[in-house]
Design an enzyme around this catalytic site. Structure first.
Site, mmCIF file in Angstrom:
data_model
loop_
_atom_site.group_PDB
_atom_site.id
_atom_site.type_symbol
_atom_site.label_atom_id
_atom_site.label_comp_id
_atom_site.label_asym_id
_atom_site.label_seq_id
_atom_site.Cartn_x
_atom_site.Cartn_y
_atom_site.Cartn_z
ATOM 1 N N TRP A 1 1.011 -0.665 10.082
ATOM 2 C CA TRP A 1 0.185 -0.809 8.888
ATOM 3 C C TRP A 1 -0.217 0.545 8.317
ATOM 4 C CZ3 TRP A 1 -3.477 -5.417 10.555
ATOM 5 C CH2 TRP A 1 -2.691 -6.555 10.784
ATOM 6 N N SER A 2 -1.129 0.523 7.367
ATOM 7 C CA SER A 2 -1.421 1.719 6.568
ATOM 8 C C SER A 2 -2.054 2.845 7.379
ATOM 9 C CB SER A 2 -2.325 1.351 5.391
ATOM 10 O OG SER A 2 -1.627 0.561 4.458
ATOM 11 N N GLN B 1 3.946 0.555 2.517
ATOM 12 C CA GLN B 1 4.086 -0.670 3.289
ATOM 13 C C GLN B 1 5.227 -1.492 2.688
ATOM 14 O OE1 GLN B 1 1.370 -1.781 6.069
ATOM 15 N NE2 GLN B 1 2.189 0.293 6.046
ATOM 16 N N ASP C 1 0.792 -1.228 0.000
ATOM 17 C CA ASP C 1 0.000 0.000 0.000
ATOM 18 C C ASP C 1 0.831 1.288 0.000
ATOM 19 O OD1 ASP C 1 -1.582 -2.136 0.730
ATOM 20 O OD2 ASP C 1 -2.521 -1.149 2.437
#
EC number: 3.2.1.26
Length: 572
Positions: free
Chosen positions: A118-119, A73, A57
């Protein structure tokens, strides 16, 4: 511009800073791409990729003090996804095309993100200070929301980031009824007239997908709203939501906090894990009720429009305040088996950033590669008003076929349009239409064969087909295809054929632009009304053995009003 970029590279190569895990810091420009990777035939020339390993991502794109930033990511340790070791990769650019890859901005180091960073998104606060909200996979494998801030605001490259001692800011619990395994990817925040910030985060309740809404006065203490921003049953998990305003009357971008009004619409994009595709709706943001209402005809499910009808996921936009445009990033995964990715030492790339705006009809978004990509154009080949007879193929000579930018305008006469085949009543799925093997109708398929071998044992076909809507109808249906079925003699690759309806009048010139970069083909039909991205891995059509053709498999003639093809330099 090139001198500026090389000066930046030299500066980074001289920098070597070592700080603690919590003050997450750039060490220097990352290692140059290893020669065993750089010289691979599928390694792209002008698309963004980290030097090696797995990327997915795009996260928190922004512009700060004249420098573009892209976070992403990244698995530092290998060419496969490892969610428990994911870090925020970081790269900077002065032009969105030439990138300096830096050391990670955020790494797992605290209980609130020890199993993966994470995103998330960047928000520019009123004082010009950028902050990041991201999802951490905590020590209990719960998805929680965290905050990081830049350590040195005078550094335009934002090399040093510090995690908030308040982390995690938002945690799922039995009290708030948030699913701890489905609560991720906070959006860029927007500022309301009530003096509160708002973010929305993707989630899932059973089969209901939803965008949970939180508000805050200080960007630290967040309160969950009674209602989600939006939801829809039967869609599954909503990943990587994106919520932003668009102008109704022109292509300029708007700041995410731009107030609602009669000249503004809002877009909600979600990435559905059920289909691995991105879908968006256009509608109205009700600031009083804090809910988003899609316009009539839009439903936040698999029937919604897509940014891209090929391989394109987990997309993220940002507002470029310097150039007053909204820019779209999207992750393009591989179509090769995992074992091949491990062997080559990398996987995943980012699509060329695209300017995005609302079509004059108000029914779709239009996308176009950022103008900066044109700086990589070199040798140009031009055609003018050539007849492409039915059943013919014509080679485009004089361009570096594996790395090119091609824009062509086709014209079909009104007389020939009357001879188009009638579309079958059951042909409602354009992907199935495009998947018909050896298809040949009155009008099309016609278009380009890219990444083709000399004798066309291998090629990827980007093409147009035109049908009459009914036996006595003067209306037409236009389909755009990206056919990978003959892209490679290699047996193990995903060779899905993609297709989408193209909402244009075939009585007008039909435009088709294609960016070709060794193993990626990005195509834009109707000046960006429909986009399709493919990943292909030819075995014969490599380097100087790559060819480019214009073709017409239909029985009726088609005119090439103009064709411009440019060889493309590699970016830095």
């Amino acid at each position: 511009m090139a001198n500026i970029v090389w000066c930046n590279i030299a500066m980074f190569l001289l920098v070597s800073l070592f700080l603690t895990d919590d003050a997450v810091v750039v060490l220097d420009a990352l290692d140059n791409v290893p020669n065993n990777i750089k010289n691979q035939p599928y390694r792209t020339g002008y698309h963004f990729q980290p030097p090696k390993n797995w990327m997915n991502d795009p996260n928190g794109p922004m512009i700060y003090k004249g420098i573009y930033h892209l976070f992403y990511q990244w698995n530092q340790n290998g060419a496969v996804m490892d969610v428990n070791k994911t870090v925020w990769g970081h790269a900077t650019s002065t032009d969105l095309i030439n990138w300096i890859t830096l050391s990670p901005a955020i790494r797992p180091s605290r209980p609130s993100d020890i199993n993966g960073c994470w995103s998330g998104s960047v928000t520019i606060l009123p004082n010009g200070k950028p902050v990041i909200l991201y999802t951490g996979n905590d020590r209990y494998n719960r998805q929680v929301q965290n905050l990081v801030k830049p350590k040195n605001l005078t550094d335009p490259y934002l090399r040093h980031w510090t995690k908030s001692p308040e982390n995690p800011l938002v945690t799922p619990s039995p009290v708030n009824h948030i699913n701890s395994s489905a609560f991720r990817d906070p959006t860029t925040a927007w500022f309301g007239r009530d003096g509160r910030w708002r973010i929305t985060t993707g989630s899932q309740e059973g089969r209901r997908g939803l965008a949970i809404l939180h508000t805050s006065k200080d960007f630290v203490i967040w309160k969950q709203s009674p209602k989600p921003l939006h939801y829809h049953d039967g869609t599954g998990m909503w990943e990587c939501p994106d919520f932003f305003p668009v102008a109704r009357t022109d292509s300029r971008g708007l700041d995410t906090s731009f107030s609602s009004g009669p000249m503004v619409k809002h877009v909600l994009k979600v990435s559905l894990t059920d289909t691995f595709n991105d879908y968006y709706t256009i509608g109205t943001y009700d600031e009083v009720r804090d809910v988003y209402v899609p316009d009539k005809g839009f439903v936040q499910d698999e029937t919604a429009p897509r940014y891209d009808y090929g391989k394109f996921y987990a997309s993220k936009t940002f507002y470029d305040s310097v150039n007053q445009r909204r820019i779209l990033w999207g992750w393009v995964n591989e179509s090769s088996p995992e074992k091949d990715n491990i062997k080559k030492g990398w996987a995943g790339l980012q699509a060329i950033p695209r300017k995005v705006w609302l079509d004059e009809s108000g029914k779709r978004l239009v996308q176009w590669p950022v103008k900066e990509i044109e700086r990589l154009r070199t040798t140009q080949v031009k055609w003018g008003n050539k007849l492409l007879k039915g059943g013919s193929v014509m080679e485009v000579h004089g361009v570096t076929a594996p790395q090119a930018d091609v824009e062509v305008f086709f014209k079909v006469s009104g007389f020939d349009l009357e001879k188009a085949d009638v579309i079958e009543p059951g042909w409602t799925d354009p992907q199935l239409i495009c998947s018909q093997r050896n298809a040949s109708s009155g009008l099309g398929p016609f278009g380009l064969m890219v990444l083709a071998s000399k004798n066309m044992e291998e090629y990827t076909s980007v093409n147009i087909r035109i049908f009459r809507a009914g036996e006595n109808s003067k209306e037409h249906v236009v389909v755009m295809c990206s056919d990978q079925s003959t892209s490679s003699l290699e047996k193990g690759n995903d060779k899905t054929t993609y297709g989408a309806f193209l909402d244009i009048s075939p009585y007008q010139p039909i435009s088709l632009r294609t960016l070709i970069d060794k193993s990626i083909v990005e195509s834009f039909g109707g000046k960006g009304k429909t986009c399709i991205t493919s990943r292909v891995y030819p075995k014969l059509a490599i380097g100087e053995r790559t060819h480019l053709f214009a073709f017409n498999k239909g029985s009726q003639n088609v005119n090439v009003l103009s064709l411009s093809a440019w060889s493309m330099k590699s970016s830095l």
